[in-house]
Design a protein around this motif. Structure first.
Motif, mmCIF file in Angstrom:
data_model
loop_
_atom_site.group_PDB
_atom_site.id
_atom_site.type_symbol
_atom_site.label_atom_id
_atom_site.label_comp_id
_atom_site.label_asym_id
_atom_site.label_seq_id
_atom_site.Cartn_x
_atom_site.Cartn_y
_atom_site.Cartn_z
ATOM 1 N N PHE A 31 0.855 -1.185 0.000
ATOM 2 C CA PHE A 31 0.000 0.000 0.000
ATOM 3 C C PHE A 31 0.889 1.233 0.000
ATOM 4 C CE2 PHE A 31 -2.590 -3.233 2.208
ATOM 5 C CZ PHE A 31 -3.640 -3.289 1.307
ATOM 6 N N TYR A 35 -1.851 6.184 1.494
ATOM 7 C CA TYR A 35 -3.003 5.379 1.901
ATOM 8 C C TYR A 35 -2.911 5.064 3.395
ATOM 9 C CZ TYR A 35 -6.335 1.613 2.408
ATOM 10 O OH TYR A 35 -7.383 0.840 2.840
ATOM 11 N N THR A 50 -7.633 -6.011 2.902
ATOM 12 C CA THR A 50 -6.666 -4.988 3.302
ATOM 13 C C THR A 50 -6.235 -5.204 4.741
ATOM 14 O OG1 THR A 50 -7.577 -3.380 1.755
ATOM 15 C CG2 THR A 50 -6.320 -2.505 3.607
#
Length: 72
Positions: A31, A35, A50
């Protein structure tokens, strides 16, 4: 309970406990640092995948990202 803020606080706390920067977690997780910054501030709504990938990057059980804390 705002789950986005809870997850963000947990990610930030666990990252600091591990002595990692956002950049290091970004490299481990795939990521972006931007983010992760948004996530830690409770401005992102992470998916289950995630959460799993972040937990792997932080080397913690994924449930640790969802554990309630004392902050309200």
């Amino acid at each position: 309970m705002d789950m986005r803020k809870l997850v963000g606080r947990n990610v930030a706390r666990l990252r600091r406990e591990k002595g990692l920067t956002q950049e290091e977690v970004a490299e481990r997780s795939g990521f972006s640092q931007q983010y992760l910054s948004s996530l830690e501030r409770g401005r992102r709504n992470p998916t289950v995948i995630t959460l799993f990938e972040l937990a792997q990057a932080l080397e913690v059980p994924h449930i640790d990202l969802l554990m309630p804390d004392d902050e309200v």
